[in-house]
Design a protein around this motif. Structure first.
Motif, PDB file in Angstrom:
ATOM      1  N   ARG A  59       0.815  -1.214   0.000  1.00 55.55           N
ATOM      2  CA  ARG A  59       0.000   0.000   0.000  1.00 55.55           C
ATOM      3  C   ARG A  59       0.849   1.264   0.000  1.00 55.55           C
ATOM      4  O   ARG A  59       0.593   2.195  -0.783  1.00 55.55           O
ATOM      5  CB  ARG A  59      -0.906  -0.003   1.246  1.00 55.55           C
ATOM      6  N   GLU A  60       1.843   1.324   0.842  1.00 57.79           N
ATOM      7  CA  GLU A  60       2.598   2.558   1.035  1.00 57.79           C
ATOM      8  C   GLU A  60       3.731   2.751   0.036  1.00 57.79           C
ATOM      9  O   GLU A  60       4.051   3.880  -0.328  1.00 57.79           O
ATOM     10  CB  GLU A  60       3.174   2.594   2.462  1.00 57.79           C
ATOM     11  N   LEU A  61       4.346   1.670  -0.403  1.00 57.32           N
ATOM     12  CA  LEU A  61       5.525   1.764  -1.262  1.00 57.32           C
ATOM     13  C   LEU A  61       5.249   1.267  -2.668  1.00 57.32           C
ATOM     14  O   LEU A  61       6.076   1.438  -3.554  1.00 57.32           O
ATOM     15  CB  LEU A  61       6.669   0.958  -0.622  1.00 57.32           C
ATOM     16  N   GLY A  62       4.067   0.666  -2.867  1.00 53.57           N
ATOM     17  CA  GLY A  62       3.779   0.067  -4.166  1.00 53.57           C
ATOM     18  C   GLY A  62       4.656  -1.130  -4.441  1.00 53.57           C
ATOM     19  O   GLY A  62       4.889  -1.507  -5.596  1.00 53.57           O
ATOM     20  N   ALA A  63       5.180  -1.738  -3.367  1.00 55.39           N
ATOM     21  CA  ALA A  63       6.133  -2.833  -3.514  1.00 55.39           C
ATOM     22  C   ALA A  63       5.464  -4.099  -4.019  1.00 55.39           C
ATOM     23  O   ALA A  63       4.281  -4.363  -3.767  1.00 55.39           O
ATOM     24  CB  ALA A  63       6.813  -3.116  -2.176  1.00 55.39           C
ATOM     25  N   GLU A  64       6.239  -4.877  -4.759  1.00 54.56           N
ATOM     26  CA  GLU A  64       5.864  -6.250  -5.049  1.00 54.56           C
ATOM     27  C   GLU A  64       6.399  -7.088  -3.902  1.00 54.56           C
ATOM     28  O   GLU A  64       7.593  -7.060  -3.611  1.00 54.56           O
ATOM     29  CB  GLU A  64       6.494  -6.730  -6.354  1.00 54.56           C
ATOM     30  N   THR A  65       5.533  -7.796  -3.204  1.00 57.01           N
ATOM     31  CA  THR A  65       5.975  -8.582  -2.061  1.00 57.01           C
ATOM     32  C   THR A  65       5.705 -10.066  -2.285  1.00 57.01           C
ATOM     33  O   THR A  65       4.700 -10.444  -2.886  1.00 57.01           O
ATOM     34  CB  THR A  65       5.313  -8.136  -0.747  1.00 57.01           C
ATOM     35  N   VAL A  66       6.611 -10.866  -1.793  1.00 55.76           N
ATOM     36  CA  VAL A  66       6.502 -12.319  -1.833  1.00 55.76           C
ATOM     37  C   VAL A  66       6.799 -12.818  -0.431  1.00 55.76           C
ATOM     38  O   VAL A  66       7.745 -12.345   0.215  1.00 55.76           O
ATOM     39  CB  VAL A  66       7.518 -12.937  -2.820  1.00 55.76           C
ATOM     40  N   VAL A  67       5.997 -13.763   0.069  1.00 52.62           N
ATOM     41  CA  VAL A  67       6.232 -14.330   1.396  1.00 52.62           C
ATOM     42  C   VAL A  67       6.443 -15.825   1.258  1.00 52.62           C
ATOM     43  O   VAL A  67       5.596 -16.534   0.707  1.00 52.62           O
ATOM     44  CB  VAL A  67       5.063 -14.053   2.360  1.00 52.62           C
ATOM     45  N   GLY A  68       7.597 -16.296   1.729  1.00 55.33           N
ATOM     46  CA  GLY A  68       7.868 -17.721   1.766  1.00 55.33           C
ATOM     47  C   GLY A  68       7.567 -18.282   3.143  1.00 55.33           C
ATOM     48  O   GLY A  68       7.791 -17.611   4.164  1.00 55.33           O
ATOM     49  N   TYR A  69       7.058 -19.515   3.184  1.00 56.27           N
ATOM     50  CA  TYR A  69       6.640 -20.140   4.437  1.00 56.27           C
ATOM     51  C   TYR A  69       7.218 -21.548   4.557  1.00 56.27           C
ATOM     52  O   TYR A  69       7.493 -22.216   3.547  1.00 56.27           O
ATOM     53  CB  TYR A  69       5.112 -20.280   4.499  1.00 56.27           C
ATOM     54  N   SER A  70       7.324 -22.013   5.784  1.00 57.66           N
ATOM     55  CA  SER A  70       7.543 -23.432   6.020  1.00 57.66           C
ATOM     56  C   SER A  70       6.216 -24.148   5.781  1.00 57.66           C
ATOM     57  O   SER A  70       5.218 -23.829   6.430  1.00 57.66           O
ATOM     58  CB  SER A  70       8.012 -23.671   7.459  1.00 57.66           C
ATOM     59  N   LEU A  71       6.227 -25.090   4.853  1.00 59.85           N
ATOM     60  CA  LEU A  71       4.994 -25.782   4.478  1.00 59.85           C
ATOM     61  C   LEU A  71       5.136 -27.274   4.730  1.00 59.85           C
ATOM     62  O   LEU A  71       6.237 -27.831   4.671  1.00 59.85           O
ATOM     63  CB  LEU A  71       4.689 -25.564   2.992  1.00 59.85           C
ATOM     64  N   ASP A  72       3.996 -27.918   4.987  1.00 63.29           N
ATOM     65  CA  ASP A  72       4.020 -29.368   5.055  1.00 63.29           C
ATOM     66  C   ASP A  72       3.854 -29.938   3.646  1.00 63.29           C
ATOM     67  O   ASP A  72       3.766 -29.194   2.659  1.00 63.29           O
ATOM     68  CB  ASP A  72       2.974 -29.907   6.038  1.00 63.29           C
ATOM     69  N   SER A  73       3.794 -31.247   3.534  1.00 63.27           N
ATOM     70  CA  SER A  73       3.766 -31.888   2.210  1.00 63.27           C
ATOM     71  C   SER A  73       2.501 -31.581   1.431  1.00 63.27           C
ATOM     72  O   SER A  73       2.463 -31.738   0.207  1.00 63.27           O
ATOM     73  CB  SER A  73       3.921 -33.401   2.365  1.00 63.27           C
ATOM     74  N   SER A  74       1.453 -31.121   2.114  1.00 59.53           N
ATOM     75  CA  SER A  74       0.200 -30.793   1.426  1.00 59.53           C
ATOM     76  C   SER A  74       0.073 -29.306   1.122  1.00 59.53           C
ATOM     77  O   SER A  74      -0.955 -28.856   0.628  1.00 59.53           O
ATOM     78  CB  SER A  74      -1.001 -31.254   2.268  1.00 59.53           C
ATOM     79  N   GLY A  75       1.096 -28.506   1.443  1.00 58.79           N
ATOM     80  CA  GLY A  75       1.059 -27.084   1.139  1.00 58.79           C
ATOM     81  C   GLY A  75       0.453 -26.227   2.227  1.00 58.79           C
ATOM     82  O   GLY A  75       0.190 -25.045   2.011  1.00 58.79           O
ATOM     83  N   ILE A  77       0.731 -24.246   5.872  1.00 55.13           N
ATOM     84  CA  ILE A  77       1.779 -23.616   6.667  1.00 55.13           C
ATOM     85  C   ILE A  77       2.018 -24.424   7.939  1.00 55.13           C
ATOM     86  O   ILE A  77       1.090 -24.671   8.711  1.00 55.13           O
ATOM     87  CB  ILE A  77       1.413 -22.163   7.008  1.00 55.13           C
ATOM     88  N   ASP A  78       3.267 -24.828   8.127  1.00 53.17           N
ATOM     89  CA  ASP A  78       3.654 -25.611   9.295  1.00 53.17           C
ATOM     90  C   ASP A  78       5.000 -25.083   9.795  1.00 53.17           C
ATOM     91  O   ASP A  78       6.057 -25.540   9.349  1.00 53.17           O
ATOM     92  CB  ASP A  78       3.765 -27.092   8.945  1.00 53.17           C
ATOM     93  N   PRO A  79       4.994 -24.122  10.731  1.00 57.97           N
ATOM     94  CA  PRO A  79       6.252 -23.558  11.228  1.00 57.97           C
ATOM     95  C   PRO A  79       7.176 -24.583  11.861  1.00 57.97           C
ATOM     96  O   PRO A  79       8.378 -24.327  11.994  1.00 57.97           O
ATOM     97  CB  PRO A  79       5.787 -22.523  12.259  1.00 57.97           C
ATOM     98  N   ASN A  80       6.643 -25.735  12.258  1.00 56.17           N
ATOM     99  CA  ASN A  80       7.471 -26.764  12.880  1.00 56.17           C
ATOM    100  C   ASN A  80       8.286 -27.573  11.868  1.00 56.17           C
ATOM    101  O   ASN A  80       9.153 -28.355  12.263  1.00 56.17           O
ATOM    102  CB  ASN A  80       6.597 -27.720  13.700  1.00 56.17           C
ATOM    103  N   ASN A  81       8.002 -27.387  10.588  1.00 51.04           N
ATOM    104  CA  ASN A  81       8.773 -28.081   9.557  1.00 51.04           C
ATOM    105  C   ASN A  81      10.054 -27.287   9.286  1.00 51.04           C
ATOM    106  O   ASN A  81      10.057 -26.335   8.512  1.00 51.04           O
ATOM    107  CB  ASN A  81       7.965 -28.239   8.275  1.00 51.04           C
ATOM    108  N   VAL A  82      11.136 -27.677   9.939  1.00 56.63           N
ATOM    109  CA  VAL A  82      12.385 -26.918   9.851  1.00 56.63           C
ATOM    110  C   VAL A  82      13.160 -27.226   8.573  1.00 56.63           C
ATOM    111  O   VAL A  82      14.221 -26.630   8.335  1.00 56.63           O
ATOM    112  CB  VAL A  82      13.286 -27.188  11.077  1.00 56.63           C
ATOM    113  N   TYR A  83      12.635 -28.111   7.730  1.00 54.85           N
ATOM    114  CA  TYR A  83      13.366 -28.572   6.557  1.00 54.85           C
ATOM    115  C   TYR A  83      12.889 -27.933   5.250  1.00 54.85           C
ATOM    116  O   TYR A  83      13.384 -28.299   4.182  1.00 54.85           O
ATOM    117  CB  TYR A  83      13.249 -30.099   6.434  1.00 54.85           C
TER     118      TYR A  83
END
Length: 326
Positions: A59-75, A77-83
């Motif tokens: 909103r403020e910068l007009g930035a293109e943003t991408v967020v990567g997450y720890s995911l499980d095998s089904s896609g 979000i699983d923060p406990n998946n350290v791999y």
């Protein structure tokens, strides 16, 4: 005749005032930075706070943003998946990496996408547990063990050492945050007022330890409750420590990169406007956009609802969430 002339002028004015706003010029679009947020911590809900910051920056910068997450095998979000962390390929052409990970054990090819970015001379921003972004312990990962302590010290200014203790997580403020006097005019601190944080204080400087390189503290934290005080160890781990600083990192490219780091980052800290301004201003500065930071700081009103879960290990994150639903 005079009446017809006035009507014509009125028509022209109305036409232009009612016309749709022009689209951004190609130059303006080219100036929009690409910011990649790399999340993955099982304690502080970075999977909630970083998308919140990304939405504000869009909103403020007009930035293109991408967020990567720890995911499980089904896609999911699983923060406990350290791999695993998604979207790391997006770092190849990113203008800024924002890192908030904790004790990740990524495969070598995934870790390399992060470290290659750091060596490129492009700017970095790090939050809290990125002082211990990685943790490799197995013999087969011996070639990656320098990422445990050496890498965050060189890049961000410090490794994991200790903290003053978390007491009743999220149910009380544990660190008093104040501005460093001679940094009051630093644009990163525009609009940032002293506040009390939920984050318990990390030790990064004092005793046998000091911030690395040209680290320049901006904010100091004072522990409001300390297990080191209770144990009589304040000569080693004093109650006052930097909680935000800037530095440079020169990697293989030979190009000095701007680095902004804060050891704050409890999910409830981001409910504080000053914390959001600190994070946003720091991102602007890292991008070389300090001239665009208003005197009162970047507008930090939420762009999306922010109601994070509390900190904590185990299954305390929101279950069943997929990245597309954020």
């Amino acid at each position: 005749m005079k009446c017809s002339y006035q009507i014509g002028i009125l028509f022209i004015c109305c036409f232009f005032s009612c016309a749709p706003a022009q689209k951004e010029s190609p130059d303006a679009a080219e100036d929009a930075p690409k910011i990649v947020f790399v999340t993955g911590d099982e304690e502080y809900r970075s999977e909630e706070s970083m998308p919140m910051l990304a939405a504000i920056l869009e909103r403020e910068l007009g930035a293109e943003t991408v967020v990567g997450y720890s995911l499980d095998s089904s896609g999911v979000i699983d923060p406990n998946n350290v791999y695993h962390i998604s979207k790391l390929d997006e770092l190849a052409d990113a203008d800024l990496l924002v890192l908030f990970t904790r004790f990740r054990q990524l495969p070598a090819e995934m870790a390399a996408k992060i470290t290659d970015y750091a060596e490129s001379g492009r700017p970095l921003v790090g939050f809290r547990t990125s002082t211990h972004a990685f943790r490799y312990t197995e013999e087969e990962d011996s070639a990656l063990m320098h990422l445990n302590d050496e890498w965050p010290t060189r890049v961000f200014g410090q490794q994991w050492i200790t903290h003053h203790g978390h007491f009743e997580d999220g149910h009380g403020r544990l660190t008093e945050v104040t501005l460093v006097d001679d940094q009051a005019d630093n644009p990163i601190l525009n609009g940032v007022e002293p506040f009390e944080a939920y984050s318990w204080l990390y030790h990064v400087d004092g005793g046998d330890w000091q911030l690395a390189g040209d680290s320049e503290p901006l904010l100091m934290g004072h522990s409001l409750r300390s297990n080191h005080e209770e144990a009589g160890r304040l000569d080693e781990f004093p109650l006052d420590n930097p909680v935000a600083w800037t530095k440079t990192y020169t990697g293989a490219s030979g190009q000095p990169a701007r680095v902004f780091f804060t050891t704050l980052g409890h999910p409830f800290d981001f409910k504080e406007e000053s914390m959001r301004k600190l994070a946003l201003n720091g991102i602007y500065w890292a991008l070389g956009r300090e001239g665009d930071i208003p005197a009162g700081g970047v507008k930090a009103d939420f762009a999306t609802p922010y109601a994070p879960n509390n900190s904590g290990f185990g299954e305390l994150y929101k279950p069943g969430v997929r990245p597309a639903s954020r």
